[in-house]
Design a protein around this motif. Structure first.
Motif, PDB file in Angstrom:
ATOM      1  N   GLY B 264       0.845  -0.947   0.053  1.00  0.00           N
ATOM      2  CA  GLY B 264      -0.072  -0.132   0.072  1.00  0.00           C
ATOM      3  C   GLY B 264       1.160   0.917  -0.083  1.00  0.00           C
ATOM      4  N   ASN B 265       2.527   1.371   0.417  1.00  0.00           N
ATOM      5  CA  ASN B 265       2.749   2.819  -0.267  1.00  0.00           C
ATOM      6  C   ASN B 265       2.749   2.985  -1.387  1.00  0.00           C
ATOM      7  N   CYS B 266       2.386   2.809  -2.053  1.00  0.00           N
ATOM      8  CA  CYS B 266       2.466   3.713  -3.803  1.00  0.00           C
ATOM      9  C   CYS B 266       0.855   4.730  -2.969  1.00  0.00           C
ATOM     10  N   THR B 267      -0.272   3.413  -2.867  1.00  0.00           N
ATOM     11  CA  THR B 267      -1.227   4.992  -2.761  1.00  0.00           C
ATOM     12  C   THR B 267      -0.913   5.568  -1.343  1.00  0.00           C
ATOM     13  N   VAL B 269       1.488   7.917  -0.485  1.00  0.00           N
ATOM     14  CA  VAL B 269       3.230   8.372  -0.831  1.00  0.00           C
ATOM     15  C   VAL B 269       1.683   9.332  -2.552  1.00  0.00           C
ATOM     16  N   CYS B 270       0.660   8.880  -2.431  1.00  0.00           N
ATOM     17  CA  CYS B 270      -0.055   9.660  -3.920  1.00  0.00           C
ATOM     18  C   CYS B 270      -0.006  10.178  -3.665  1.00  0.00           C
ATOM     19  N   PRO B 271      -0.185  11.708  -4.643  1.00  0.00           N
ATOM     20  CA  PRO B 271      -0.603  13.067  -3.495  1.00  0.00           C
ATOM     21  C   PRO B 271      -2.193  13.201  -4.411  1.00  0.00           C
ATOM     22  N   THR B 272      -2.974  11.731  -5.241  1.00  0.00           N
ATOM     23  CA  THR B 272      -4.111  11.659  -5.614  1.00  0.00           C
ATOM     24  C   THR B 272      -4.572  11.240  -4.635  1.00  0.00           C
ATOM     25  N   CYS B 273      -4.377  10.101  -4.858  1.00  0.00           N
ATOM     26  CA  CYS B 273      -4.962   9.135  -3.867  1.00  0.00           C
ATOM     27  C   CYS B 273      -6.425   9.666  -3.227  1.00  0.00           C
ATOM     28  N   PHE B 274      -7.476   9.277  -2.632  1.00  0.00           N
ATOM     29  CA  PHE B 274      -8.138   9.964  -1.857  1.00  0.00           C
ATOM     30  C   PHE B 274      -9.372   8.790  -0.625  1.00  0.00           C
ATOM     31  N   CYS B 275      -8.417   7.050  -1.203  1.00  0.00           N
ATOM     32  CA  CYS B 275      -9.764   6.443  -1.179  1.00  0.00           C
ATOM     33  C   CYS B 275      -9.418   6.374   1.404  1.00  0.00           C
ATOM     34  N   THR B 276     -10.574   6.209   1.582  1.00  0.00           N
ATOM     35  CA  THR B 276     -10.848   6.346   3.252  1.00  0.00           C
ATOM     36  C   THR B 276     -11.813   4.745   3.542  1.00  0.00           C
ATOM     37  N   ARG B 277     -11.124   4.666   5.026  1.00  0.00           N
ATOM     38  CA  ARG B 277     -12.490   3.875   4.921  1.00  0.00           C
ATOM     39  C   ARG B 277     -13.335   4.618   6.531  1.00  0.00           C
ATOM     40  N   VAL B 278     -14.421   3.995   6.479  1.00  0.00           N
ATOM     41  CA  VAL B 278     -14.857   4.738   8.069  1.00  0.00           C
ATOM     42  C   VAL B 278     -14.658   3.350   9.044  1.00  0.00           C
ATOM     43  N   THR B 279     -14.755   4.151  10.245  1.00  0.00           N
ATOM     44  CA  THR B 279     -14.765   2.805  11.192  1.00  0.00           C
ATOM     45  C   THR B 279     -15.632   3.405  12.184  1.00  0.00           C
ATOM     46  N   ASP B 280     -16.644   2.555  13.195  1.00  0.00           N
ATOM     47  CA  ASP B 280     -17.270   3.077  14.147  1.00  0.00           C
ATOM     48  C   ASP B 280     -16.731   2.063  15.596  1.00  0.00           C
ATOM     49  N   THR B 281     -16.912   2.808  15.844  1.00  0.00           N
ATOM     50  CA  THR B 281     -16.142   2.336  17.910  1.00  0.00           C
ATOM     51  C   THR B 281     -16.538   2.399  18.693  1.00  0.00           C
ATOM     52  N   THR B 282     -16.198   2.169  19.697  1.00  0.00           N
ATOM     53  CA  THR B 282     -16.627   2.284  20.903  1.00  0.00           C
ATOM     54  C   THR B 282     -16.304   2.345  22.046  1.00  0.00           C
ATOM     55  N   ASP B 283     -16.450   2.597  23.173  1.00  0.00           N
ATOM     56  CA  ASP B 283     -15.589   2.806  24.211  1.00  0.00           C
ATOM     57  C   ASP B 283     -15.756   1.183  24.840  1.00  0.00           C
ATOM     58  N   LEU B 284     -15.266   0.839  26.544  1.00  0.00           N
ATOM     59  CA  LEU B 284     -15.795   0.072  26.801  1.00  0.00           C
ATOM     60  C   LEU B 284     -17.133  -0.629  28.066  1.00  0.00           C
ATOM     61  N   THR B 285     -17.094   0.897  27.722  1.00  0.00           N
ATOM     62  CA  THR B 285     -18.960   1.151  28.401  1.00  0.00           C
ATOM     63  C   THR B 285     -19.898   0.425  27.240  1.00  0.00           C
ATOM     64  N   GLY B 286     -19.312   0.697  26.251  1.00  0.00           N
ATOM     65  CA  GLY B 286     -20.510   0.506  24.987  1.00  0.00           C
ATOM     66  C   GLY B 286     -21.888   1.701  25.214  1.00  0.00           C
ATOM     67  N   SER B 297      -6.850   1.752   1.255  1.00  0.00           N
ATOM     68  CA  SER B 297      -5.895   1.857  -0.241  1.00  0.00           C
ATOM     69  C   SER B 297      -7.083   0.488  -0.722  1.00  0.00           C
ATOM     70  N   CYS B 298      -6.782   0.619  -1.792  1.00  0.00           N
ATOM     71  CA  CYS B 298      -7.447  -0.598  -2.750  1.00  0.00           C
ATOM     72  C   CYS B 298      -6.652  -1.653  -2.245  1.00  0.00           C
ATOM     73  N   PHE B 299      -5.237  -1.568  -1.720  1.00  0.00           N
ATOM     74  CA  PHE B 299      -4.091  -2.652  -1.802  1.00  0.00           C
ATOM     75  C   PHE B 299      -4.878  -3.422  -0.377  1.00  0.00           C
ATOM     76  N   ASP B 300      -5.903  -2.712   0.187  1.00  0.00           N
ATOM     77  CA  ASP B 300      -7.062  -3.339   1.404  1.00  0.00           C
ATOM     78  C   ASP B 300      -7.014  -4.648   2.248  1.00  0.00           C
ATOM     79  N   PRO B 301      -6.941  -5.702   1.988  1.00  0.00           N
ATOM     80  CA  PRO B 301      -8.048  -7.109   1.983  1.00  0.00           C
ATOM     81  C   PRO B 301      -9.111  -6.632   1.832  1.00  0.00           C
TER      82      PRO B 301
END
Ligand code: FAD
Ligand code: SF4
Ligand code: SF4
Ligand code: SF4
Lengths: 269, 369, 261, 431
Positions: B264-267, B269-286, B297-301
């Motif tokens: 995933g290094n190419c993506t 360092v690339c100045p135009t690659c924009f892909c993001t993921r979203v993660t929803d998290t909680t703390d221990l109490t929920g 990155s499109c290289f992520d499985p």
């Protein structure tokens, strides 16, 4: 408020359609999202668990979404009790564009949960019955127990739609069709050349159904499919829903068959 | 518009700081020229150059005091505008649901000093993706709108640069507030400053700098033009979009998959690659949840995960996605190429996979009967 | 009823379970949320099983442990393995590539007393495992993430991509490209936050191989020539805390990286 | 009467010790016939697989012997290899090593005092139970522990198996500015540490003394990251003579390796030994705290070791502050260590006592032999001796109470069973 902030909706009613599928009726807690068109989807958020794209299964004054529980988020959404709150963002994507089929016969072909996004289309067509020719709804499911909206199908029939169901594996007492949905294409009572088709289901099912319809003489230009890809934003920023040149959240999910066919045939695109 | 001459960047820093701006520009850290907050012109990498090759980057001492003669470094401006981690909102559980709070702290007001022409174009490309469609990414937009861009025309292309063949350099295109050209004689460098916007003009007006002499302006032009002839690399193929669309079944993908690590290094360092993921998290109490947007990155499985598995599970399909998107389908989606020819993906690929060489090979395969 | 949590130890250094006690800011919150029913390192009170969640540290190296892990599985609703020992056999799996009798004779005066298996194996080689958390040691934030995700019923955010993702997101200068320092980051599972490159050294793979795609081995062979190391050095760098997993990942048979058929 | 003439006491799984061990006591005819601290930590063969490894590798590899005191392993390993290669690490690099080690002392001692040992004195099963009644106390312990961990994270990259330690020094040394926030945190920790001493001074300590010879390092400062060995009876030798003075042997009727002086004497290493032999080197603040807590020139009650640990926390925090205040970044992060054929020995003071490493290297720097003697294995003879006497005086107690007391007595020594790289496995005996 940003485009990534879910809008609170209360679950007004929850109906267990199948063992793993639930239809939720959703009411805005305050400001609603814009009214979705049939074929559009929302991003549904279950508190703390996550967000997933789900098509609307009824739109208009009443908003319904039908969800099959396959993983963490859909499990949480399906388990949401009436009175509790989910988040919605949207609506996103292209609709079925029923208007473009005015005056034509309609074939709606669904595989499994694919019937959910087609339901608002059926309802819209039946509500404006005279604007269209004959309406055939073809449904393929695994077993008779997996038939979605079974209680509604007779009503659709009564309002003038032909509804045919085929199952992969019949159960005792099943007297209907058995086999692939392509087997129903011949039974659709339509004039192919003057018809438009709307197909939703697994990719392979959509491909063979479209081929069969075109084989009967339905113009390829009048076939539309609804595509599915991983989605994280619904806004065209996250990149995940790419299918070749398409961003499915923006250019789809409903797309002309001719546009996606060359893309569907490339492995792992 | 009239060009000015700056003999010293000190006053420029003062003016920018005085206007409440955070100045970001090149500086030496950990054996590379990185972009970081600068406190004064002394932080600039005076006298440093770089040697670039596929999978290799080394600083080298120059014989002069140039501050901007070092071509693209390990980062682009992306981390400052399109940050690696952004908290989108947080929420707390209530009786029947949850209450969402979005805190939008005031974005920093940056002055980007030393934006190379390729990177200037890259910013324009990300603008199109994150601000130019139906929906605007508020985090990006907030930072972007507050940023003043001081470009530097390129007089020193690197061994892996190919901006000329992508049409993005070495002369800065539109989008800058000020564009500098570095002139090197004995001693400290001088700069020819050209004005791009009113905001840029206002900054320069404060400096009480002299008008540039026409001879110097000509010389600056000539040096940039000369740089165009010294590109280390060239992107082949007249119509990359067609080549990519026609190459989906190419055998070359199998070849590159033998070498690619999907790291995933190419993506990144690339100045135009924009892909993001979203993660929803909680703390221990929920009872407390947060949503974060992270670089992806499109290289992520998991990038193409659907229920039942990933669409692009093989390395081959993931490399193909990266290359064909960058050079081909980007045109369909956002009306331009996604590559600006900065060469970063060549340098920072740990195994030196070279985008221009891969395109060469695809072209050769397409040409062979 | 609060869900019950149990912590079990097999052959290991204790570091991964210590990670739980290292959650100084969250430990008491955790104790309020779950009943810590079996955690010998922390308490003498041992609650009755079965347990809702078991964290298992360590690898299987003795005949007695073979029986014990089956018992642990039987009394655990969810079994999460933590650390390189439990997920890959740990550093003690170096014996898998040597003669364990000879090993014993080097360390012990009376090797015949040593009841040990010829191989050190991960937990998943013996019983079904619900989730594997990698690292030697595991990362504290990731442990908290796995526990809170489990308690909420969501997928833990524990990406399988390479250390390079974290390295670049953190803004490190790549030690491999800029300094020529050998780095296993491109083929190593993320999770640590790319600490080693941040401290100017190459990643030594303590989080184990990152799958090139779901469950598959990374393209380690393509990286090796770029590390610029002798054959012996290469063998050693791949033979540490995840030796069994990396050895498998580097086997020189078939294409290193292609779609599964 | 609860006591019987013949009985066997078995504690199958010792709680609140690091690693897995069991206690076995056999009473015959009213006398203690056997006391055994069983180690069933499975063997991991570190000394065997270190052979053939490069001289640069032991700091990373041996750290994995113990997740509780990895810095101790890294330090002893570095010292041994540096000696073998003729390199010396001193000045600011040595100070940084000591600073990192202070982090480990603070963390490990706070862990032991608050989470493992104090519950015994206060009648709780563990710290979580303790926190239900005394949350503020446990929070104080966690704060201290975190201060130690933070120190290790900043200097070492992470607290467990730090990545920044190398033979010859470090991979990267911190800038002064990076240490500033640490100093702030440590100043707060100092108050917590002093409170800890006061609090622990109020525990009730059973009357019990032992008479083992003490063995600890001695250096020009309170011994942490190196030094020569010295004993209470006047023995003095460098690390290189460790194996001349100390043998590990198999005792008849027992299967565990027991360390003794070559002349047969048993000894004890660890906080009690360190304190008793080096009290004069404590910082004024630590000394004052010790005096205030009633600790004299020497401490021979193992139950009071909790107090000594608390004093050592004060010292480690104080010392860390001193080191940070005087820190000038070295001009390079490590001194070069060129491999050569030879043997090197390293000792340092792990939180639990003297940790010895020896490596034989060939000309290419490959290890041909390795020897590691951790503190817990050195203390095993003494622990069992103490238990024998301890039990003999308490045979009137019922099994449950006696068991509880024995467990507490074992925890006095903070035994780290994971460290016991080459304890014999007693599985055979336990059946
Ligand atoms: C446009 C569109 C409309 C959809 N309409 C419906 C609908 O009406 N009813 C319905 O039941 N399902 C629908 N789906 C599928 C639904 O989004 C997935 O089943 C859901 O994302 C699975 O998430 P999970 O967390 O429950 O499962 P997991 O398998 O745990 O998935 C983990 C993650 O992978 C991603 N993911 C997995 N499967 C899909 C998928 N099929 N599409 C996108 N991302 C995925 C998501 O990020 C998800 O959070 C639709 C999908 C799309 C793209
Ligand atoms: S994985 Fe590493 S840190 Fe965890 S127990 Fe094993 S040796 Fe210790
Ligand atoms: S330093 Fe290592 S982990 Fe970081 S980007 Fe380079 S190769 Fe990847
Ligand atoms: S960079 Fe690699 S070796 Fe270092 S801590 Fe991370 S995973 Fe472990």
């Amino acid at each position: 408020m940003t485009p990534m902030t879910p809008v609170p909706y209360r679950v007004a009613a929850r109906r267990a359609d199948l063992a793993d599928t639930v239809t939720l009726t959703l009411e805005p807690v305050a400001e609603p999202i814009a009214e979705p068109a049939p074929g559009q989807f929302t991003m549904m958020y279950a508190f703390g668990v996550g967000e997933v794209p789900i098509s609307v299964s009824r739109t208009g004054p009443v908003l319904e979404q039908t969800v099959r529980s396959v993983g963490a988020v859909t499990r949480a959404v399906c388990a949401t009790a009436p009175g509790r709150i989910l988040g919605l963002r949207g609506p996103f994507g292209t609709g079925w564009e029923l208007d473009a089929a005015k005056g034509r016969d309609l074939v709606l072909a669904a595989g499994g949960i694919g019937l959910a996004p087609l339901r608002p289309l059926v309802l819209a067509a039946l509500a404006d019955r005279d604007a269209y020719g004959r309406i055939a709804v073809l449904i393929g499911t695994r077993t008779p127990d997996d038939l979605l909206f079974a209680a509604e199908l007779d009503e659709w029939r009564a309002r003038g739609a032909q509804v045919e169901v085929t199952v992969d594996r019949p159960a005792p007492g099943w007297s209907g069709h058995v086999g692939l949905i392509t087997g129903l294409v011949g039974a659709a009572d339509i004039e192919p050349a003057l018809a438009a088709a709307f197909v939703c289901g697994p990719e392979i099912m959509m491909r063979v159904t479209a081929q069969a319809l075109i084989g009967r003489g339905l113009p390829a230009a009048h076939v539309r499919l609804s595509m599915e890809r991983n989605m994280r934003c619904g806004l065209g920023w996250c990149g995940h829903c790419q299918l070749g040149p398409l961003l499915i959240c923006r250019d789809g999910p409903v797309l002309p068959y001719e546009r996606v066919l060359p893309l569907m045939t490339v492995r792992e695109l | 518009m009239k060009a000015m001459e700056l003999t010293d960047l000190g006053p420029l820093f003062e003016a920018l700081h005085g206007a409440g701006r955070t100045v970001v520009g090149p500086t030496v850290r950990d054996g590379a020229i990185v972009l970081a907050e600068l406190s004064s012109a002394d932080d600039l990498p005076h006298g440093w150059g770089v040697e670039l090759e596929p999978g290799g980057y080394r600083l080298r001492r120059r014989s002069d005091r140039a501050a901007f003669a070092h071509s693209a470094g390990p980062q682009s401006w992306k981390p400052f505008l399109h940050r690696p981690r952004v908290k989108l909102w947080e929420a707390d559980r209530t009786g029947d649901g949850f209450q969402i709070a979005t805190d939008s702290p005031d974005p920093p007001r940056y002055a980007f000093l030393g934006v190379r022409p390729c990177d200037l174009r890259a910013i324009a490309i990300q603008d199109r993706v994150l601000m130019g469609g139906r929906h605007t990414d508020p985090s990006y937009a907030g930072r972007r709108e507050g940023a003043l861009i001081i470009a530097v025309n390129c007089t020193e292309p690197g061994e892996t640069c190919f901006c000329v063949s992508m049409g993005t350099g070495p002369q800065a295109g539109p989008g800058y507030d000020i564009a500098l050209t570095e002139l090197l004689d004995d001693g400290d460098p001088r700069y020819i400053a050209e004005i791009g916007t009113e905001a840029g003009a206002a900054v320069l007006a404060d400096l009480d700098a002299a008008a540039a002499r026409p001879a110097d302006v000509d010389r600056a032009r000539a040096e940039v033009t000369a740089a165009a002839g010294r590109m280390g690399r060239e992107m082949p193929a007249p119509d990359l979009r067609d080549l990519m669309a026609g190459s989906l079944g190419s055998a070359r993908w199998d070849d590159v998959a033998q070498r690619c690590l999907t790291c995933g290094n190419c993506t990144m360092v690339c100045p135009t690659c924009f892909c993001t993921r979203v993660t929803d998290t909680t703390d221990l109490t929920g009872d407390h949840a947060e949503r974060w947007q992270l670089w992806d990155s499109c290289f992520d499985p998991d990038y193409s995960l659907l229920h039942g598995g990933a669409v692009r599970s093989s390395a081959k399909s993931r490399y193909r996605q990266w290359l064909t998107h960058k050079l081909g389908t980007w045109h369909d989606q956002f009306g331009s190429s996604g590559c600006v020819g900065c060469g970063r993906c060549i340098v920072w690929c740990p195994v030196g996979i070279d985008i221009t060489a891969e395109v060469d090979a695809l072209q050769a395969e397409a040409d062979s009967p | 009823m609060a869900p019950t949590l149990a912590v079990w130890k097999f052959a290991s250094c204790d570091g991964c379970q210590l990670t739980l006690l290292d959650c100084e800011d969250e430990l008491l919150a955790l104790a309020g949320r779950v009943e810590i029913a079996h955690f010998l390192e922390a308490s003498g009170a041992v609650g009755e099983g079965p347990y809702d969640v078991s964290l298992v540290e360590g690898s299987i190296t003795t005949p007695a442990d073979l029986d014990r892990i089956r018992h642990v599985r039987a009394v655990s609703r969810t079994l999460i393995t933590i650390g390189a020992c439990a997920t890959a056999g740990g550093v003690q799996a170096l014996r898998n590539f040597a003669d364990v009798r000879e090993f014993a004779s080097v360390v012990y005066a009376r090797p015949e007393y040593i009841a040990t298996l010829a191989e050190s194996t991960p937990i998943a080689a013996h019983v079904p495992v619900d989730f594997e958390l990698h690292g030697c040691p595991i990362d504290r934030r990731q442990l908290l993430e796995v526990l809170s995700a489990h308690l909420t019923g969501r997928r833990p955010d524990v990406p399988a991509h390479s250390v390079c993702f974290e390295c670049k997101s953190r803004g490190n200068v790549c030690v491999m490209v800029a300094h020529g320092t050998p780095c296993l980051g491109p083929v190593t599972h993320a999770g640590c936050g790319a600490i080693c490159p941040a401290y100017g050294r190459g990643c030594y793979g303590c989080f184990g191989p990152s799958p090139a795609w779901d469950g598959a081995r990374p393209n380690t062979r393509a990286l090796l020539p770029w590390l610029d190391m002798t054959e012996d050095e290469t063998r050693r760098v791949l033979s540490t805390f995840n030796v069994a997993a990396f050895r498998e990942a580097a086997v020189p048979e078939g294409p290193g990286d292609d779609a599964p058929a | 009467m609860t006591h019987r003439h013949d009985r066997t006491l078995k504690v199958g799984e010792l709680a609140r010790v690091e690693g897995e061990g069991a206690l076995y006591v056999r009473v015959r005819g009213g006398d203690v016939a056997e006391v055994r601290l069983d180690i069933y930590e499975p063997p991991r063969f570190f000394e065997a697989f270190l052979r053939g490894r490069a001289h640069t590798e032991p700091p990373d590899i041996t750290a994995r012997i113990c997740g509780i005191c990895p810095v101790a392993y890294q330090t002893s390993a570095c010292l041994a290899i540096e000696e073998a290669c003729g390199a010396t690490v001193d000045g600011p690099l040595r100070d940084l090593r000591r600073l990192l080690y202070c982090g480990e002392w603070i963390e490990s001692h706070a862990l032991h005092v608050y989470l493992l040992h104090a519950p015994d004195f206060l009648g709780y099963h563990g710290a979580v139970e303790l926190a239900r009644d005394h949350r503020d106390i446990v929070e104080r312990g966690l704060r201290l522990k975190k201060a130690g961990n933070t120190l290790m994270e900043v200097l070492g990259g992470r607290a467990i198996h730090p990545v920044n330690v190398r033979v010859g020094g470090f991979y990267r040394v911190p800038a002064r500015a990076e240490l500033a926030p640490l100093a702030e945190m440590l100043r707060r920790a100092l108050d917590d540490a002093l409170d800890t001493v006061r609090w622990a001074a109020g525990f009730e300590f059973p009357d019990f003394v032992h008479d083992h010879e003490y063995l600890a390092l001695s250096a020009d400062r309170y011994p942490i990251e190196g030094g020569d060995l010295r004993s209470g009876a006047g023995r003095a030798f460098p690390a290189a003579a460790f194996e001349d003075h100390i043998t590990e042997e198999q005792v008849p009727h027992s299967t565990a390796l027991h360390a003794r002086f070559t002349d047969g004497g048993t000894y004890l290493t660890g906080p009690l030994a360190r304190y008793s032999l080096n009290r004069h080197l404590l910082s004024p603040l630590a000394l004052e705290a010790a005096a205030g807590a009633g600790l004299g020139a020497e401490c021979r009650n193992p139950f009071r070791s909790v107090l000594v640990r608390a004093v050592e926390i004060v010292y480690a925090v104080d010392e860390a502050l001193r080191l940070i205040a005087g820190y000038e970044p070295p001009d390079r992060p490590a001194v070069p260590v060129e491999p050569r054929a030879g043997t090197g020995h390293g000792v340092s003071e792990a939180p639990r006592g003297v940790l010895y490493h020896r490596y034989d290297l060939d000309a290419d720097g490959l290890i041909t032999a390795a020897r590691i003697v951790p503190p817990t294995s050195q203390n095993q003879t003494a622990i069992e001796d103490d238990l024998r006497r301890f039990v003999a005086a308490r045979l009137h107690l019922d099994d449950a109470e006696l068991t509880r007391r024995c467990e507490q007595a074992i925890r006095n020594y903070d035994p780290c069973i994971s460290c016991s790289t080459h304890f014999l496995d007693l599985t055979v005996e336990r059946t």
